[in-house]
Design a protein around this motif. Structure first.
Motif, mmCIF file in Angstrom:
data_model
loop_
_atom_site.group_PDB
_atom_site.id
_atom_site.type_symbol
_atom_site.label_atom_id
_atom_site.label_comp_id
_atom_site.label_asym_id
_atom_site.label_seq_id
_atom_site.Cartn_x
_atom_site.Cartn_y
_atom_site.Cartn_z
ATOM 1 N N ASP A 112 25.663 -59.382 -11.216
ATOM 2 C CA ASP A 112 26.823 -59.381 -10.327
ATOM 3 C C ASP A 112 26.872 -58.128 -9.452
ATOM 4 O O ASP A 112 26.471 -57.047 -9.892
ATOM 5 C CB ASP A 112 28.101 -59.471 -11.154
ATOM 6 N N HIS A 113 27.381 -58.277 -8.254
ATOM 7 C CA HIS A 113 27.446 -57.282 -7.177
ATOM 8 C C HIS A 113 26.182 -57.379 -6.322
ATOM 9 O O HIS A 113 26.181 -57.998 -5.284
ATOM 10 C CB HIS A 113 27.654 -55.856 -7.697
ATOM 11 N N LEU A 114 25.118 -56.636 -6.666
ATOM 12 C CA LEU A 114 23.765 -56.835 -6.108
ATOM 13 C C LEU A 114 23.572 -56.346 -4.680
ATOM 14 O O LEU A 114 22.608 -56.755 -4.008
ATOM 15 C CB LEU A 114 23.368 -58.320 -6.188
ATOM 16 N N GLU A 115 24.390 -55.442 -4.197
ATOM 17 C CA GLU A 115 24.204 -54.946 -2.838
ATOM 18 C C GLU A 115 22.855 -54.262 -2.640
ATOM 19 O O GLU A 115 22.263 -54.326 -1.565
ATOM 20 C CB GLU A 115 25.337 -53.977 -2.468
ATOM 21 N N TYR A 116 22.350 -53.590 -3.682
ATOM 22 C CA TYR A 116 21.084 -52.857 -3.581
ATOM 23 C C TYR A 116 19.944 -53.579 -4.298
ATOM 24 O O TYR A 116 18.952 -52.966 -4.669
ATOM 25 C CB TYR A 116 21.258 -51.434 -4.136
ATOM 26 N N LEU A 117 20.064 -54.878 -4.440
ATOM 27 C CA LEU A 117 19.048 -55.674 -5.128
ATOM 28 C C LEU A 117 17.736 -55.662 -4.352
ATOM 29 O O LEU A 117 17.706 -55.895 -3.144
ATOM 30 C CB LEU A 117 19.553 -57.110 -5.276
ATOM 31 N N CYS A 118 16.632 -55.418 -5.061
ATOM 32 C CA CYS A 118 15.306 -55.392 -4.431
ATOM 33 C C CYS A 118 14.640 -56.760 -4.544
ATOM 34 O O CYS A 118 15.076 -57.641 -5.276
ATOM 35 C CB CYS A 118 14.438 -54.323 -5.084
ATOM 36 N N ALA A 119 13.537 -56.912 -3.807
ATOM 37 C CA ALA A 119 12.821 -58.188 -3.794
ATOM 38 C C ALA A 119 12.306 -58.555 -5.180
ATOM 39 O O ALA A 119 12.322 -59.734 -5.566
ATOM 40 C CB ALA A 119 11.673 -58.128 -2.793
ATOM 41 N N ASP A 120 11.841 -57.564 -5.948
ATOM 42 C CA ASP A 120 11.355 -57.846 -7.303
ATOM 43 C C ASP A 120 12.484 -58.355 -8.187
ATOM 44 O O ASP A 120 12.280 -59.225 -9.045
ATOM 45 C CB ASP A 120 10.738 -56.588 -7.913
ATOM 46 N N GLY A 121 13.678 -57.805 -7.980
ATOM 47 C CA GLY A 121 14.824 -58.272 -8.737
ATOM 48 C C GLY A 121 15.183 -59.707 -8.398
ATOM 49 O O GLY A 121 15.519 -60.506 -9.278
ATOM 50 N N VAL A 122 15.117 -60.043 -7.114
ATOM 51 C CA VAL A 122 15.372 -61.417 -6.690
ATOM 52 C C VAL A 122 14.374 -62.369 -7.344
ATOM 53 O O VAL A 122 14.754 -63.427 -7.877
ATOM 54 C CB VAL A 122 15.299 -61.540 -5.157
ATOM 55 N N ALA A 123 13.092 -62.007 -7.321
ATOM 56 C CA ALA A 123 12.065 -62.854 -7.905
ATOM 57 C C ALA A 123 12.284 -63.049 -9.400
ATOM 58 O O ALA A 123 12.123 -64.158 -9.928
ATOM 59 C CB ALA A 123 10.685 -62.247 -7.648
ATOM 60 N N ALA A 124 12.677 -61.978 -10.084
ATOM 61 C CA ALA A 124 12.919 -62.076 -11.521
ATOM 62 C C ALA A 124 14.106 -62.988 -11.808
ATOM 63 O O ALA A 124 14.076 -63.800 -12.746
ATOM 64 C CB ALA A 124 13.161 -60.683 -12.098
ATOM 65 N N MET A 125 15.154 -62.875 -11.001
ATOM 66 C CA MET A 125 16.319 -63.736 -11.191
ATOM 67 C C MET A 125 15.968 -65.199 -10.931
ATOM 68 O O MET A 125 16.419 -66.090 -11.659
ATOM 69 C CB MET A 125 17.448 -63.291 -10.262
ATOM 70 N N PRO A 175 21.134 -58.955 -0.361
ATOM 71 C CA PRO A 175 20.043 -59.613 0.377
ATOM 72 C C PRO A 175 20.193 -61.133 0.387
ATOM 73 O O PRO A 175 19.454 -61.862 -0.286
ATOM 74 C CB PRO A 175 18.807 -59.170 -0.405
ATOM 75 N N ILE A 176 21.146 -61.615 1.154
ATOM 76 C CA ILE A 176 21.515 -63.027 1.124
ATOM 77 C C ILE A 176 20.332 -63.935 1.455
ATOM 78 O O ILE A 176 20.055 -64.901 0.735
ATOM 79 C CB ILE A 176 22.683 -63.305 2.090
ATOM 80 N N GLN A 177 19.626 -63.640 2.544
ATOM 81 C CA GLN A 177 18.547 -64.534 2.943
ATOM 82 C C GLN A 177 17.422 -64.526 1.917
ATOM 83 O O GLN A 177 16.811 -65.566 1.648
ATOM 84 C CB GLN A 177 18.008 -64.146 4.322
ATOM 85 N N THR A 178 17.146 -63.384 1.334
ATOM 86 C CA THR A 178 16.105 -63.318 0.303
ATOM 87 C C THR A 178 16.510 -64.152 -0.914
ATOM 88 O O THR A 178 15.677 -64.853 -1.506
ATOM 89 C CB THR A 178 15.853 -61.856 -0.118
ATOM 90 N N LEU A 179 17.774 -64.081 -1.284
ATOM 91 C CA LEU A 179 18.263 -64.916 -2.385
ATOM 92 C C LEU A 179 18.162 -66.392 -2.024
ATOM 93 O O LEU A 179 17.735 -67.217 -2.847
ATOM 94 C CB LEU A 179 19.720 -64.545 -2.702
ATOM 95 N N ARG A 180 18.526 -66.744 -0.796
ATOM 96 C CA ARG A 180 18.395 -68.134 -0.344
ATOM 97 C C ARG A 180 16.951 -68.597 -0.438
ATOM 98 O O ARG A 180 16.647 -69.666 -0.986
ATOM 99 C CB ARG A 180 18.836 -68.252 1.117
ATOM 100 N N ASP A 181 16.054 -67.807 0.138
ATOM 101 C CA ASP A 181 14.647 -68.200 0.201
ATOM 102 C C ASP A 181 14.055 -68.382 -1.185
ATOM 103 O O ASP A 181 13.169 -69.229 -1.403
ATOM 104 C CB ASP A 181 13.842 -67.159 0.976
ATOM 105 N N ALA A 182 14.540 -67.585 -2.149
ATOM 106 C CA ALA A 182 14.014 -67.658 -3.518
ATOM 107 C C ALA A 182 14.686 -68.754 -4.337
ATOM 108 O O ALA A 182 14.259 -69.032 -5.460
ATOM 109 C CB ALA A 182 14.194 -66.316 -4.216
ATOM 110 N N GLY A 183 15.727 -69.361 -3.783
ATOM 111 C CA GLY A 183 16.423 -70.418 -4.508
ATOM 112 C C GLY A 183 17.326 -69.913 -5.624
ATOM 113 O O GLY A 183 17.622 -70.659 -6.563
ATOM 114 N N VAL A 184 17.770 -68.661 -5.521
ATOM 115 C CA VAL A 184 18.684 -68.118 -6.527
ATOM 116 C C VAL A 184 20.092 -68.655 -6.247
ATOM 117 O O VAL A 184 20.609 -68.464 -5.148
ATOM 118 C CB VAL A 184 18.696 -66.577 -6.505
ATOM 119 N N PRO A 185 20.735 -69.307 -7.214
ATOM 120 C CA PRO A 185 22.105 -69.787 -6.983
ATOM 121 C C PRO A 185 23.043 -68.616 -6.734
ATOM 122 O O PRO A 185 22.976 -67.602 -7.429
ATOM 123 C CB PRO A 185 22.460 -70.505 -8.296
#
Length: 400
Positions: A260-273, A297-307
């Motif tokens: 939760d929050h995730l303003e400073y989430l990195c690409a590796d974190g997105v992939a892990a999620m 990182p809204i678009q990165t989350l979208r692209d990775a399919g993270v809900p």
């Protein structure tokens, strides 16, 4: 078991399909025994429900009941003066020296009895429910001692005794630590024993923590997560709000329900999620109130399919709101989410962030938690800045 009810002329807002324009304006919805038994055209309604009472909603928008999946609803005191100090340029350190910050809430919450905490929490809950909420998560974390953490959780459990709402409780003992203790000593002597006792009393549905430079390290949160696993409790995490501490990766490694929050989430974190199926819970209320500029990182989350879910983060310090509808608007305006994403964020994805598989969509067999709105376009719910009028709530098939 509730009697069957048939709602006709519904504008069913989609929470699964991708298109925001794919809603159906003349659908029929039937529910019985607290669950949905039919969704579709009235002509296809099963004969078993031909004689059931019908209620036309006259083309109004109908959504699943809204779900607020991240709140700190139980607390005492106010931090309005702290807000005023921030507006005049006071630093966090200056606010703390003046008696503000989280420890002012801790002090007030410790001093409050269960009745006082319950009364104030019910007032906040009533405002959430007036905005279509049927399920709410409530965290502890303003006690920082065993007695108060347990008191907060008992109050959270009591909310659904007094109101027609589902409450999921989260132990957040690892929210902060007292000024006269180290983080590790606090975990050893207070936080983990409190978690054990809360679990033994059946007060906990999930376990949370605050992984940040001003909170707990990954290693320290790992101790909390290990104890949660031993107690067979799912975990979630406040992560990457102020800096990238790789908390989301830690959460994903523990198959967390959400980060939760995730303003400073990195690409590796997105992939892990994405790999773990961990939901990203976005909290634009805190982003707005604190005047943050680093966007998740809204678009990165979208692209990775993270809900992506949305929640109020209702709390006295950084998000003093009880309007999930306003949060939907903030999610669109501040974070660039579409109205469809905002609706999914407070229904199906919010349910997933709480580990609930029986709500959030219009499907046969799902709970009949429903909100009927006095609007005719689902986009109105996001557009109207928190004032979309609720016509009626349905909780477990019961018209409220």
């Amino acid at each position: 078991m509730s009697d069957p009810v048939v709602l006709t002329d519904c504008c069913l807002a989609p929470t699964v399909s991708a298109s925001s324009a794919s809603y159906a304006q003349k659908e029929t919805l039937a529910f019985e025994g607290g669950v949905i038994v039919f969704v579709g055209e009235e002509a296809s309604l099963p004969r078993d429900y031909a004689q059931a009472p019908r209620r036309s909603v006259e083309g109004r928008v109908v959504t699943p009941g809204l779900i607020d999946c991240h709140t700190h609803l139980v607390y005492a005191g106010s931090r309005a003066r702290e807000f005023e100090m921030r507006l005049t340029g006071a630093s966090y350190e200056e606010i703390m020296r003046a008696g503000g910050g989280i420890f002012s809430t801790v002090e007030a919450t410790r001093a409050a009895g269960e009745d006082e905490l319950l009364e104030s929490a019910l007032s906040r809950l009533d405002r959430l429910m007036a905005g279509g909420v049927t399920t709410v998560e409530v965290k502890s974390g303003y006690g920082l001692d065993i007695e108060t953490e347990l008191r907060m959780l008992r109050v959270a459990r009591a909310l659904e005794v007094h109101r027609k709402v589902t409450v999921r409780t989260t132990f957040l003992g690892a929210h902060a630590f007292p000024k006269d203790m180290t983080a590790d000593d606090y975990l050893t002597h207070i936080c983990l024993p409190a978690l054990d006792q809360a679990a033994n009393e059946g007060l906990v549905d999930a376990v949370d923590g605050f992984c940040e430079t001003v909170g707990f390290s990954r290693k320290q949160i790992g101790r909390v997560f290990d104890r949660a696993k031993a107690l067979d409790l799912p975990v979630k995490l406040h992560a990457e709000q102020m800096s990238d501490q790789k908390g989301a990766m830690l959460a994903a490694n523990h198959r967390a329900l959400s980060a939760d929050h995730l303003e400073y989430l990195c690409a590796d974190g997105v992939a892990a999620m994405a790999e773990a199926g961990t939901v990203a819970v976005l909290l634009p209320g805190a982003f707005y109130a604190l005047g943050e500029t680093q966007l998740p990182p809204i678009q990165t989350l979208r692209d990775a399919g993270v809900p992506m879910a949305l929640a109020t983060d209702c709390n006295p310090g950084s998000s003093p709101t009880t309007s999930l509808l306003l949060i939907m608007n903030m999610g669109a305006v501040l974070f660039g989410l579409t109205p469809q994403e905002c609706l999914k964020g407070v229904t199906v994805n919010a349910a997933r962030a709480l580990g609930l598989k029986d709500r959030g969509t219009f499907e046969v067999g799902m709970r009949a938690d429903i909100a009927i709105w006095d609007v005719t376009d689902p986009a109105e719910l996001t557009y109207r800045m928190g004032d979309a009028p609720l016509k009626q709530r349905v909780f477990g098939g019961e018209l409220c």
